[in-house]
Motif scaffolding. Structure first.
Motif, mmCIF file in Angstrom:
data_model
loop_
_atom_site.group_PDB
_atom_site.id
_atom_site.type_symbol
_atom_site.label_atom_id
_atom_site.label_comp_id
_atom_site.label_asym_id
_atom_site.label_seq_id
_atom_site.Cartn_x
_atom_site.Cartn_y
_atom_site.Cartn_z
ATOM 1 N N GLU A 101 62.420 74.582 45.714
ATOM 2 C CA GLU A 101 61.691 75.559 44.897
ATOM 3 C C GLU A 101 60.768 74.918 43.864
ATOM 4 O O GLU A 101 59.686 75.426 43.592
ATOM 5 N N ASP A 102 61.236 73.825 43.256
ATOM 6 C CA ASP A 102 60.465 73.235 42.148
ATOM 7 C C ASP A 102 59.477 72.183 42.599
ATOM 8 O O ASP A 102 58.427 71.999 41.987
ATOM 9 N N ARG B 90 60.538 83.345 52.950
ATOM 10 C CA ARG B 90 59.388 82.446 53.103
ATOM 11 C C ARG B 90 58.815 82.565 54.502
ATOM 12 O O ARG B 90 59.553 82.644 55.476
ATOM 13 N N ARG C 66 59.979 76.272 35.295
ATOM 14 C CA ARG C 66 60.154 77.706 35.549
ATOM 15 C C ARG C 66 60.072 78.513 34.273
ATOM 16 O O ARG C 66 61.110 78.798 33.674
ATOM 17 N N ILE D 81 65.478 81.224 51.126
ATOM 18 C CA ILE D 81 65.469 79.843 50.630
ATOM 19 C C ILE D 81 66.820 79.160 50.834
ATOM 20 O O ILE D 81 66.877 77.964 51.111
ATOM 21 N N GLU E 23 57.795 73.675 47.282
ATOM 22 C CA GLU E 23 57.069 74.926 47.514
ATOM 23 C C GLU E 23 55.789 75.134 46.695
ATOM 24 O O GLU E 23 54.814 75.668 47.232
ATOM 25 N N GLN F 213 66.990 73.887 44.603
ATOM 26 C CA GLN F 213 66.122 73.663 43.449
ATOM 27 C C GLN F 213 64.993 72.674 43.747
ATOM 28 O O GLN F 213 63.866 72.841 43.272
ATOM 29 N N ARG G 137 55.373 83.521 49.956
ATOM 30 C CA ARG G 137 56.668 84.093 49.569
ATOM 31 C C ARG G 137 56.547 85.593 49.692
ATOM 32 O O ARG G 137 55.690 86.207 49.077
#
Ligand code: ADE
Length: 323
Positions: free
Chosen positions: A281-282, A301, A146, A266, A285, A278, A296
Protein backbone atom coordinates in the motif's frame (compact mmCIF):
# COMPACT_ATOMS: atom_id res chain seq x y z
CA UNK A 1 30.67 9.33 2.19
CA UNK A 2 27.90 7.53 4.09
CA UNK A 3 24.29 7.11 3.18
CA UNK A 4 23.23 10.39 4.71
CA UNK A 5 25.90 12.52 3.17
CA UNK A 6 23.89 12.90 -0.01
CA UNK A 7 21.10 14.68 1.82
CA UNK A 8 20.99 18.42 1.22
CA UNK A 9 21.70 20.32 4.44
CA UNK A 10 20.22 23.70 3.50
CA UNK A 11 17.16 24.87 1.55
CA UNK A 12 19.53 26.44 -0.97
CA UNK A 13 20.84 22.96 -1.88
CA UNK A 14 17.40 21.35 -2.05
CA UNK A 15 16.24 20.30 -5.52
CA UNK A 16 12.52 20.03 -6.33
CA UNK A 17 9.34 20.41 -4.19
CA UNK A 18 9.56 24.10 -5.05
CA UNK A 19 6.15 25.12 -3.73
CA UNK A 20 6.60 23.28 -0.46
CA UNK A 21 10.12 24.58 0.09
CA UNK A 22 9.15 28.19 -0.76
CA UNK A 23 6.28 28.08 1.71
CA UNK A 24 8.39 26.58 4.52
CA UNK A 25 11.21 29.02 3.91
CA UNK A 26 8.80 31.91 4.47
CA UNK A 27 7.42 30.35 7.65
CA UNK A 28 10.94 29.67 8.95
CA UNK A 29 12.24 33.14 8.15
CA UNK A 30 9.19 34.84 9.67
CA UNK A 31 9.42 32.81 12.89
CA UNK A 32 13.13 33.54 13.18
CA UNK A 33 12.56 37.29 12.68
CA UNK A 34 9.97 37.29 15.45
CA UNK A 35 12.19 35.24 17.72
CA UNK A 36 9.34 32.73 17.82
CA UNK A 37 9.21 28.98 17.31
CA UNK A 38 7.98 27.47 14.05
CA UNK A 39 4.36 26.26 14.02
CA UNK A 40 3.79 22.51 14.10
CA UNK A 41 4.14 20.97 10.64
CA UNK A 42 2.86 17.77 9.05
CA UNK A 43 4.44 16.18 5.96
CA UNK A 44 2.69 13.48 4.04
CA UNK A 45 3.47 11.58 0.86
CA UNK A 46 5.16 8.42 -0.43
CA UNK A 47 8.46 7.26 1.13
CA UNK A 48 11.80 8.59 -0.08
CA UNK A 49 10.62 12.04 -1.23
CA UNK A 50 12.33 14.13 1.47
CA UNK A 51 10.04 14.32 4.50
CA UNK A 52 12.89 13.62 6.92
CA UNK A 53 15.43 15.66 4.98
CA UNK A 54 13.25 18.77 4.91
CA UNK A 55 12.62 18.41 8.65
CA UNK A 56 16.35 18.25 9.32
CA UNK A 57 16.88 21.31 7.16
CA UNK A 58 14.16 23.17 9.07
CA UNK A 59 15.89 22.47 12.40
CA UNK A 60 19.24 23.56 10.99
CA UNK A 61 17.84 26.76 9.48
CA UNK A 62 16.01 27.53 12.74
CA UNK A 63 19.29 26.89 14.57
CA UNK A 64 17.61 24.42 16.88
CA UNK A 65 18.03 20.77 17.80
CA UNK A 66 15.99 17.99 16.24
CA UNK A 67 15.02 14.90 18.20
CA UNK A 68 14.11 12.05 15.87
CA UNK A 69 11.59 9.45 16.97
CA UNK A 70 8.72 7.49 15.46
CA UNK A 71 5.13 6.52 16.17
CA UNK A 72 5.94 2.87 16.94
CA UNK A 73 8.91 3.86 19.16
CA UNK A 74 6.73 5.98 21.45
CA UNK A 75 5.03 3.10 23.16
CA UNK A 76 3.99 4.62 26.47
CA UNK A 77 3.02 8.17 27.48
CA UNK A 78 6.17 8.26 29.65
CA UNK A 79 8.29 7.96 26.48
CA UNK A 80 6.88 11.12 24.95
CA UNK A 81 6.66 13.03 28.26
CA UNK A 82 10.34 12.24 28.84
CA UNK A 83 11.37 13.66 25.48
CA UNK A 84 9.10 16.70 25.68
CA UNK A 85 10.21 17.69 29.17
CA UNK A 86 13.84 17.70 28.06
CA UNK A 87 13.31 19.97 25.08
CA UNK A 88 14.60 23.53 25.02
CA UNK A 89 12.69 26.50 23.61
CA UNK A 90 12.27 26.08 19.85
CA UNK A 91 13.55 22.52 19.61
CA UNK A 92 12.02 20.26 16.97
CA UNK A 93 10.45 16.91 17.82
CA UNK A 94 10.29 14.86 14.62
CA UNK A 95 7.85 11.93 14.74
CA UNK A 96 8.16 9.62 11.76
CA UNK A 97 5.20 7.33 10.95
CA UNK A 98 3.06 9.51 13.16
CA UNK A 99 -0.05 7.60 12.02
CA UNK A 100 1.21 4.66 14.11
CA UNK A 101 1.10 6.45 17.48
CA UNK A 102 -0.88 4.69 20.16
CA UNK A 103 -4.06 6.39 21.24
CA UNK A 104 -2.72 7.00 24.77
CA UNK A 105 0.43 8.74 23.52
CA UNK A 106 -1.53 10.75 20.99
CA UNK A 107 -3.76 12.15 23.77
CA UNK A 108 -0.70 13.58 25.52
CA UNK A 109 0.32 15.36 22.37
CA UNK A 110 -2.90 17.38 22.21
CA UNK A 111 -2.16 19.59 25.23
CA UNK A 112 1.57 19.50 24.51
CA UNK A 113 1.01 20.92 21.02
CA UNK A 114 -1.70 23.37 21.95
CA UNK A 115 -0.78 24.68 25.38
CA UNK A 116 2.79 23.42 25.86
CA UNK A 117 1.94 21.39 28.92
CA UNK A 118 1.21 17.80 29.80
CA UNK A 119 -0.97 16.50 32.59
CA UNK A 120 -0.02 13.11 33.76
CA UNK A 121 -1.21 10.90 36.53
CA UNK A 122 1.41 9.70 38.99
CA UNK A 123 0.70 6.82 41.32
CA UNK A 124 -2.45 4.76 41.32
CA UNK A 125 -5.76 4.33 43.08
CA UNK A 126 -6.40 6.58 46.08
CA UNK A 127 -2.87 7.98 45.89
CA UNK A 128 -3.04 8.94 42.23
CA UNK A 129 -2.45 12.57 41.58
CA UNK A 130 -2.38 14.73 38.51
CA UNK A 131 0.86 16.48 37.81
CA UNK A 132 0.68 19.47 35.53
CA UNK A 133 3.99 19.81 33.76
CA UNK A 134 4.72 22.95 31.76
CA UNK A 135 6.89 22.48 28.67
CA UNK A 136 9.15 24.79 26.71
CA UNK A 137 7.54 26.02 23.51
CA UNK A 138 8.59 23.54 20.80
CA UNK A 139 7.82 22.51 17.23
CA UNK A 140 6.32 19.14 16.42
CA UNK A 141 6.99 17.84 12.91
CA UNK A 142 4.98 14.79 11.94
CA UNK A 143 5.69 12.61 8.94
CA UNK A 144 3.38 10.04 7.42
CA UNK A 145 2.77 8.12 4.23
CA UNK A 146 -0.95 8.23 5.08
CA UNK A 147 -2.46 11.58 6.01
CA UNK A 148 -5.85 9.90 5.93
CA UNK A 149 -4.89 7.66 8.82
CA UNK A 150 -4.33 10.52 11.29
CA UNK A 151 -7.17 11.18 13.68
CA UNK A 152 -8.85 14.54 13.02
CA UNK A 153 -7.93 16.02 16.45
CA UNK A 154 -4.24 15.36 15.79
CA UNK A 155 -4.35 16.51 12.18
CA UNK A 156 -6.09 19.75 13.15
CA UNK A 157 -3.29 20.69 15.52
CA UNK A 158 -0.79 21.11 12.68
CA UNK A 159 -0.86 24.68 11.40
CA UNK A 160 1.38 23.79 8.47
CA UNK A 161 0.51 20.80 6.28
CA UNK A 162 2.47 19.80 3.22
CA UNK A 163 2.11 17.08 0.64
CA UNK A 164 5.27 15.88 -1.07
CA UNK A 165 4.77 14.58 -4.59
CA UNK A 166 6.93 12.61 -7.02
CA UNK A 167 9.85 14.48 -8.66
CA UNK A 168 10.12 15.15 -12.39
CA UNK A 169 12.82 13.44 -14.47
CA UNK A 170 14.52 16.84 -14.85
CA UNK A 171 14.68 17.33 -11.08
CA UNK A 172 15.96 13.80 -10.51
CA UNK A 173 18.61 14.24 -13.22
CA UNK A 174 19.78 17.23 -11.22
CA UNK A 175 19.76 15.16 -7.98
CA UNK A 176 21.78 12.37 -9.64
CA UNK A 177 24.33 14.84 -11.02
CA UNK A 178 24.71 16.48 -7.60
CA UNK A 179 25.08 13.14 -5.82
CA UNK A 180 27.60 11.85 -8.39
CA UNK A 181 29.71 14.91 -7.76
CA UNK A 182 29.64 14.33 -3.97
CA UNK A 183 30.56 10.65 -4.52
CA UNK A 184 33.27 11.60 -7.05
CA UNK A 185 31.58 9.49 -9.71
CA UNK A 186 32.03 10.39 -13.35
CA UNK A 187 28.68 10.53 -15.16
CA UNK A 188 27.47 12.39 -18.23
CA UNK A 189 24.07 14.05 -18.68
CA UNK A 190 22.47 11.18 -20.69
CA UNK A 191 23.71 8.71 -18.06
CA UNK A 192 22.18 10.78 -15.25
CA UNK A 193 18.94 11.00 -17.19
CA UNK A 194 18.70 7.21 -17.62
CA UNK A 195 19.02 6.77 -13.84
CA UNK A 196 16.58 9.62 -13.18
CA UNK A 197 13.93 8.24 -15.51
CA UNK A 198 14.06 4.82 -13.81
CA UNK A 199 13.83 6.09 -10.23
CA UNK A 200 10.02 6.17 -9.90
CA UNK A 201 10.02 9.89 -9.16
CA UNK A 202 11.93 9.27 -5.91
CA UNK A 203 15.32 10.79 -4.96
CA UNK A 204 16.10 8.02 -2.47
CA UNK A 205 15.74 5.48 -5.28
CA UNK A 206 17.79 7.67 -7.65
CA UNK A 207 20.66 7.78 -5.17
CA UNK A 208 20.48 4.02 -4.57
CA UNK A 209 20.47 3.30 -8.30
CA UNK A 210 23.38 5.68 -8.80
CA UNK A 211 25.41 3.59 -6.32
CA UNK A 212 24.51 0.35 -8.11
CA UNK A 213 25.43 1.82 -11.49
CA UNK A 214 28.69 3.16 -10.04
CA UNK A 215 29.58 -0.35 -8.82
CA UNK A 216 28.80 -1.86 -12.21
CA UNK A 217 30.81 0.79 -14.07
CA UNK A 218 33.73 0.26 -11.71
CA UNK A 219 33.81 -3.55 -12.03
CA UNK A 220 32.62 -4.18 -15.60
CA UNK A 221 33.75 -0.95 -17.30
CA UNK A 222 36.31 1.78 -16.78
CA UNK A 223 34.29 3.60 -14.12
CA UNK A 224 32.72 6.20 -16.40
CA UNK A 225 28.92 6.25 -16.57
CA UNK A 226 27.06 7.10 -19.76
CA UNK A 227 23.53 6.19 -20.85
CA UNK A 228 24.57 2.79 -22.19
CA UNK A 229 26.43 1.75 -19.03
CA UNK A 230 23.56 3.01 -16.86
CA UNK A 231 20.96 1.06 -18.86
CA UNK A 232 23.05 -2.13 -18.73
CA UNK A 233 23.68 -1.83 -15.00
CA UNK A 234 20.01 -1.22 -14.23
CA UNK A 235 19.00 -4.18 -16.38
CA UNK A 236 21.30 -6.34 -14.25
CA UNK A 237 19.60 -4.91 -11.13
CA UNK A 238 16.19 -5.94 -12.45
CA UNK A 239 15.02 -2.36 -12.94
CA UNK A 240 13.08 -1.92 -16.19
CA UNK A 241 12.71 1.09 -18.54
CA UNK A 242 9.94 2.56 -16.40
CA UNK A 243 11.87 2.03 -13.20
CA UNK A 244 9.68 -0.81 -11.99
CA UNK A 245 11.65 -3.25 -9.87
CA UNK A 246 11.06 -6.92 -9.09
CA UNK A 247 8.50 -6.17 -6.39
CA UNK A 248 6.49 -3.81 -8.63
CA UNK A 249 6.42 -6.45 -11.35
CA UNK A 250 5.58 -9.20 -8.87
CA UNK A 251 2.57 -7.15 -7.77
CA UNK A 252 1.42 -6.62 -11.38
CA UNK A 253 2.05 -10.23 -12.35
CA UNK A 254 0.15 -11.53 -9.33
CA UNK A 255 -2.79 -9.27 -10.11
CA UNK A 256 -2.63 -10.19 -13.80
CA UNK A 257 -2.09 -13.95 -13.55
CA UNK A 258 -3.58 -15.05 -10.23
CA UNK A 259 -6.59 -12.74 -10.42
CA UNK A 260 -7.04 -12.25 -14.17
CA UNK A 261 -6.31 -8.54 -13.75
CA UNK A 262 -8.63 -8.14 -10.78
CA UNK A 263 -10.56 -6.92 -8.98
CA UNK A 264 -8.60 -8.37 -6.07
CA UNK A 265 -8.53 -7.34 -2.43
CA UNK A 266 -5.24 -6.09 -1.00
CA UNK A 267 -5.09 -8.86 1.62
CA UNK A 268 -5.49 -11.56 -1.01
CA UNK A 269 -2.85 -9.92 -3.23
CA UNK A 270 -0.41 -9.60 -0.34
CA UNK A 271 -0.89 -13.25 0.58
CA UNK A 272 -0.38 -14.42 -3.01
CA UNK A 273 2.71 -12.26 -3.45
CA UNK A 274 4.00 -13.20 0.02
CA UNK A 275 4.43 -9.52 0.96
CA UNK A 276 3.25 -7.19 3.72
CA UNK A 277 0.01 -5.33 3.03
CA UNK A 278 1.60 -2.13 4.27
CA UNK A 279 4.56 -2.41 1.89
CA UNK A 280 2.23 -2.90 -1.05
CA UNK A 281 0.00 0.00 0.00
CA UNK A 282 2.72 2.49 0.92
CA UNK A 283 5.59 1.62 -1.39
CA UNK A 284 4.30 -0.24 -4.45
CA UNK A 285 0.79 1.02 -5.19
CA UNK A 286 1.20 4.82 -5.14
CA UNK A 287 3.54 4.84 -8.14
CA UNK A 288 1.57 2.19 -10.09
CA UNK A 289 -1.56 4.30 -9.52
CA UNK A 290 0.27 7.43 -10.63
CA UNK A 291 1.41 5.90 -13.93
CA UNK A 292 -2.03 4.41 -14.56
CA UNK A 293 -1.08 0.73 -14.31
CA UNK A 294 -3.60 -0.08 -11.61
CA UNK A 295 -6.87 1.32 -10.28
CA UNK A 296 -8.46 1.12 -6.86
CA UNK A 297 -12.14 0.33 -7.12
CA UNK A 298 -14.73 -0.44 -4.44
CA UNK A 299 -14.40 -4.13 -5.48
CA UNK A 300 -10.61 -4.12 -5.13
CA UNK A 301 -7.48 -3.53 -7.19
CA UNK A 302 -7.58 -3.82 -10.97
CA UNK A 303 -4.79 -3.78 -13.52
CA UNK A 304 -5.37 -1.47 -16.47
CA UNK A 305 -4.67 -2.55 -20.06
CA UNK A 306 -1.33 -0.76 -19.86
CA UNK A 307 -0.45 -2.49 -16.60
CA UNK A 308 -1.39 -5.90 -18.03
CA UNK A 309 0.55 -5.26 -21.24
CA UNK A 310 3.64 -4.21 -19.30
CA UNK A 311 3.98 -7.65 -17.71
CA UNK A 312 3.04 -9.42 -20.94
CA UNK A 313 -0.37 -10.57 -19.73
CA UNK A 314 -3.25 -10.75 -22.17
CA UNK A 315 -5.81 -8.09 -21.44
CA UNK A 316 -9.27 -7.48 -22.79
CA UNK A 317 -11.57 -4.51 -22.75
CA UNK A 318 -13.40 -5.90 -19.72
CA UNK A 319 -10.34 -5.36 -17.54
CA UNK A 320 -10.66 -1.63 -18.12
CA UNK A 321 -14.38 -1.39 -17.49
CA UNK A 322 -15.13 1.61 -15.38
CA UNK A 323 -11.81 3.28 -16.10
N1 ADE B 1 19.24 14.14 -2.36
C1 ADE B 1 18.10 13.53 -2.07
N2 ADE B 1 17.06 14.35 -2.25
C2 ADE B 1 17.57 15.52 -2.66
C3 ADE B 1 16.99 16.76 -3.02
N3 ADE B 1 15.69 16.95 -3.00
N4 ADE B 1 17.81 17.74 -3.40
C4 ADE B 1 19.13 17.52 -3.44
N5 ADE B 1 19.73 16.39 -3.14
C5 ADE B 1 18.95 15.39 -2.75
Amino acid sequence: PGVNDLRPRRFAEYIGQRQVVNSIQIAVEAAKQRGDTLDHALFHGPPGLGKTTISQIIAREMETTLVHTSGPALERPADVVGILSNQKHGDVLFIDEIHRLSHAVEEYLYSAMEDYRVDFIAGAGAFAKTINLPLQKFTLIGSTTRAGMLSPPLRERFALTYHLDYYSVGELTHVVTRSASILSVSIDQPGAKVIASRSRGTPRIANNLLRRVRDYAQVRREGEIDDEVAAEALHVEGVDELGLDRLDRLYLETLARNYGGGPAGINALAASANEEVQTLEDVVEPFLLKIGFIMRTPQGRRATTRGMTHVGAPSDAAADAGQ
